[in-house]
Scaffold this active site. Structure first.
Site, PDB file in Angstrom:
ATOM      1  N   ALA A  58      27.130  26.347  80.450  1.00 13.11           N
ATOM      2  CA  ALA A  58      27.382  25.776  81.770  1.00 13.11           C
ATOM      3  C   ALA A  58      26.382  24.664  82.038  1.00 13.11           C
ATOM      4  O   ALA A  58      25.249  24.694  81.547  1.00 13.11           O
ATOM      5  CB  ALA A  58      27.267  26.843  82.858  1.00 13.11           C
ATOM      6  N   ALA A  60      24.883  24.323  84.667  1.00 14.37           N
ATOM      7  CA  ALA A  60      23.822  24.883  85.502  1.00 14.37           C
ATOM      8  C   ALA A  60      22.763  25.645  84.712  1.00 14.37           C
ATOM      9  O   ALA A  60      21.696  25.935  85.242  1.00 14.37           O
ATOM     10  CB  ALA A  60      24.436  25.814  86.554  1.00 14.37           C
ATOM     11  N   TYR A  61      23.049  25.963  83.460  1.00 14.40           N
ATOM     12  CA  TYR A  61      22.104  26.762  82.690  1.00 14.40           C
ATOM     13  C   TYR A  61      20.904  25.918  82.261  1.00 14.40           C
ATOM     14  O   TYR A  61      21.043  24.997  81.444  1.00 14.40           O
ATOM     15  CB  TYR A  61      22.770  27.369  81.453  1.00 14.40           C
ATOM     16  CG  TYR A  61      23.851  28.395  81.746  1.00 14.40           C
ATOM     17  CD1 TYR A  61      24.011  28.968  83.009  1.00 14.40           C
ATOM     18  CD2 TYR A  61      24.715  28.799  80.742  1.00 14.40           C
ATOM     19  CE1 TYR A  61      25.000  29.893  83.257  1.00 14.40           C
ATOM     20  CE2 TYR A  61      25.714  29.736  80.979  1.00 14.40           C
ATOM     21  CZ  TYR A  61      25.850  30.279  82.243  1.00 14.40           C
ATOM     22  OH  TYR A  61      26.845  31.207  82.480  1.00 14.40           O
ATOM     23  N   GLN A  62      19.772  26.254  82.824  1.00 12.55           N
ATOM     24  CA  GLN A  62      18.498  25.606  82.480  1.00 12.55           C
ATOM     25  C   GLN A  62      18.595  24.084  82.539  1.00 12.55           C
ATOM     26  O   GLN A  62      18.206  23.374  81.612  1.00 12.55           O
ATOM     27  CB  GLN A  62      18.017  26.070  81.100  1.00 12.55           C
ATOM     28  CG  GLN A  62      17.782  27.573  81.000  1.00 12.55           C
ATOM     29  CD  GLN A  62      16.830  28.121  82.055  1.00 12.55           C
ATOM     30  OE1 GLN A  62      17.245  28.700  83.044  1.00 12.55           O
ATOM     31  NE2 GLN A  62      15.539  27.929  81.854  1.00 12.55           N
ATOM     32  N   GLY A  64      20.985  22.051  82.270  1.00  7.63           N
ATOM     33  CA  GLY A  64      21.828  21.393  81.269  1.00  7.63           C
ATOM     34  C   GLY A  64      21.306  21.516  79.856  1.00  7.63           C
ATOM     35  O   GLY A  64      21.996  21.142  78.901  1.00  7.63           O
TER      36      GLY A  64
END
Length: 328
Positions: A58, A60-62, A64
């Site tokens: 995603a 949103a994970y870390q 990008g």
């Protein structure tokens, strides 16, 4: 490895999807326990070697960086045409809406940025990360359909929504000759089964793929009571989802432990084996290669109907938690 059809799509996916939330720069997001690139690559390549072809990440994970790590690892392995890549996007913020940014422009920008980080020309499955209450679903579907027409997306899915919402969306898509959602990524595991009330019956009836996250309840179904890990200690978001229901969940965890001892397997294998009887493909996170081995063994760990019922018997209704609680 076994492979199944992803809903009504023509995507053939492994019975285990590798969730990539554990990969990424720990300084760029909400999780302190994520892995740097070389360790992430080792696990991704190991998963590929074991026949896993389905990967979920995603934007949103870390910040990008999860997308960056996954894309780079796939590129180095040289297997883009043989894998199914899913990534997710969020709807517009109120600030973006006030700035006059349209849903179409927002979705196209998010997708282009994800493709850039992934170093890919397209994604196989593009997922709305949580239902967007600020945008008419018609606008979202039209924007996603335009991206499919451009060849940047093959199929679309949705995460964190109610059954009535995806039902409405797919009926609108059908009426307007747009692409519909082929998968739902919800919160579903042995100690959180609220998806069984409406979402699972809807998806089973309409052949929408269920690809749940938190398959092991952020490690709680993988650990003996009292056993600790870095994630259990540091994942404050997961604590918010599971700590309040610990006492009502403990009897289920103890039954997982009991059946694991009976079958001479890990608790993870029991919990995942049960979930695999309910859904199309569970999303399983991994921060060690051994986690991949465990997930693969779960495919061949077959529980009897009586054992499944035994695991289910202690369940009590839960309040919505995490993203769904925030969206109410």
């Amino acid at each position: 490895m076994e492979y199944v059809q992803l809903g009504t799509s023509d995507l053939k996916v492994s019975k285990v999807c590798l969730g990539c939330m554990g990969f990424g720069d720990p300084h760029k997001g909400m999780h302190s326990w994520t892995l740097p690139y070389e360790q992430s690559k080792k696990i991704i390549h190991y998963a590929l070697d074991q026949g896993i072809n389905f990967f979920d990440t995603a934007m949103a994970y870390q910040g990008g960086s999860s997308e960056e790590y996954l894309g780079r690892a796939i590129r180095e392995y040289g297997c883009r045409d043989n894998v199914v890549i899913a990534t997710k996007f969020h709807g517009r913020t109120l600030e973006q809406i006030q700035q006059g940014i349209s849903a179409k422009d927002h979705i196209e920008n998010c997708l282009n940025q994800s493709l850039k980080r992934l170093q890919m020309d397209y994604v196989d499955l593009y997922i709305l990360h949580a239902w967007d209450n600020n945008t008419p679903i018609e606008e979202t579907l039209e924007a996603l359909d335009a991206m499919i027409q451009q060849g940047k997306i093959r199929y679309i899915g949705v995460s964190n929504c109610y059954a009535w919402q995806i039902a409405k969306a797919n009926e609108i898509a059908k009426a307007r000759h747009l692409h519909s959602f082929v998968s739902v990524q919800g919160h579903y595991n042995l100690i959180f089964r609220e998806e069984e009330r409406e979402m699972k019956p809807y998806c089973d009836l309409h052949h929408v793929a269920l690809t749940p996250y938190s398959a092991l309840a952020s490690g709680r179904l993988a650990k003996h009571p009292g056993e600790q890990s870095q994630r259990l200690k540091e994942d404050t978001y997961a604590k918010g989802k599971y700590d309040q229901s610990y006492n009502q969940d403990l009897p289920i965890i103890l039954r997982v432990e009991e059946l694991a001892q009976k079958h001479h397997v890990s608790m993870s294998e029991i919990a995942l084996s049960w979930l695999m009887t309910k859904v199309t493909v569970p999303i399983v996170g991994a921060t060690k290669c051994s986690h991949i081995d465990t997930a693969i063994r779960a495919v061949d760990c077959h529980l009897t109907p009586d054992e499944c019922q035994y695991l289910e018997a202690c369940y009590q209704p839960h309040h919505l938690v995490g993203v769904m609680a925030e969206k109410r």
